[in-house]
Motif scaffolding. Structure first.
Motif, PDB file in Angstrom:
ATOM      1  N   UNK A 171     -19.694  -4.189  64.644  1.00  0.00           N
ATOM      2  CA  UNK A 171     -19.933  -3.175  65.665  1.00  0.00           C
ATOM      3  C   UNK A 171     -21.042  -3.693  66.584  1.00  0.00           C
ATOM      4  N   UNK A 172     -21.066  -3.215  67.802  1.00  0.00           N
ATOM      5  CA  UNK A 172     -22.108  -3.584  68.742  1.00  0.00           C
ATOM      6  C   UNK A 172     -22.830  -2.331  69.220  1.00  0.00           C
ATOM      7  N   UNK A 173     -24.088  -2.481  69.543  1.00  0.00           N
ATOM      8  CA  UNK A 173     -24.905  -1.361  70.013  1.00  0.00           C
ATOM      9  C   UNK A 173     -24.647  -1.152  71.508  1.00  0.00           C
ATOM     10  N   UNK A 174     -24.298   0.080  71.877  1.00  0.00           N
ATOM     11  CA  UNK A 174     -24.083   0.439  73.280  1.00  0.00           C
ATOM     12  C   UNK A 174     -25.417   0.825  73.881  1.00  0.00           C
TER      13      UNK A 174
ATOM     14  N   UNK B 289     -31.020 -12.348  71.051  1.00  0.00           N
ATOM     15  CA  UNK B 289     -30.054 -11.252  71.080  1.00  0.00           C
ATOM     16  C   UNK B 289     -28.911 -11.595  72.028  1.00  0.00           C
ATOM     17  N   UNK B 290     -27.693 -11.323  71.590  1.00  0.00           N
ATOM     18  CA  UNK B 290     -26.520 -11.540  72.436  1.00  0.00           C
ATOM     19  C   UNK B 290     -26.134 -10.236  73.119  1.00  0.00           C
TER      20      UNK B 290
ATOM     21  N   UNK C  46     -24.044  -0.594  81.685  1.00  0.00           N
ATOM     22  CA  UNK C  46     -24.186  -0.555  80.226  1.00  0.00           C
ATOM     23  C   UNK C  46     -23.887  -1.946  79.671  1.00  0.00           C
ATOM     24  N   UNK C  47     -24.474  -2.242  78.526  1.00  0.00           N
ATOM     25  CA  UNK C  47     -24.216  -3.502  77.844  1.00  0.00           C
ATOM     26  C   UNK C  47     -23.943  -3.228  76.374  1.00  0.00           C
ATOM     27  N   UNK C  48     -23.306  -4.188  75.754  1.00  0.00           N
ATOM     28  CA  UNK C  48     -23.125  -4.190  74.310  1.00  0.00           C
ATOM     29  C   UNK C  48     -24.014  -5.287  73.767  1.00  0.00           C
TER      30      UNK C  48
END
Length: 153
Positions: A118-121, A133-134, A143-145
């Motif tokens: 999972x990725x942080x929104x 951090x990617x 917005x980024x993931x």
């Protein structure tokens, strides 16, 4: 990013990475947040689930039919919140997959989920990438993931 065809599959997926006891999709479950219901349609949420995190919190799961709609609604909600606090959710809001999102109640659960794919929104324009951090573009501009799962303060 992980995908779950059903809200039950999302719960089963979480159980591979973190404590997610007594998973329920019953809207009458006392662990449901009644306030979430008013957002379901506008956020593209089809179904919700909840489970115990092994401590004193509850993990909340949102199965969405339209992740772009979900991200757009989150960004708009955050913009309202930022009127009172410019750093609201600066560390991120939801952990997201292709078709489901998760709210973790504490840092331990977040650390567990960091291995889940999972990725942080993150939609806060004050967010700054630290270290190795990617990031990747989210479905919504602004917005980024990110793979940075930060413990909430």
């Amino acid at each position: 990013m992980p995908e779950a065809k059903t809200v039950m599959a999302a719960g089963e997926y979480l159980q591979r990475f973190t404590t997610c006891d007594r998973y329920s999709i019953d809207p009458s479950d006392e662990r449901y947040y009644p306030m979430d219901e008013k957002f379901d349609m506008s956020w593209g949420v089809q179904f919700r689930g909840t489970c115990d995190d092994g401590a004193d919190g509850w993990i909340r799961v949102f199965k969405t039919s339209d992740m772009e709609k979900f991200q757009t609604a989150y960004k708009a909600d955050l913009a309202e919140e930022m009127k009172g606090d410019a750093l609201a959710d600066v560390e991120g809001g939801f952990a997201v997959g292709k078709d489901f999102a998760v709210i973790a109640p504490d840092g331990e659960t977040l650390r567990d989920l960091s291995a889940s794919g999972l990725l942080e929104l993150n939609c806060n324009p004050n967010f700054r990438v630290r270290g190795d951090v990617s990031t990747a573009p989210a479905l919504v501009d602004g917005c980024v993931l990110t793979d940075e799962f930060v413990e909430p303060e």
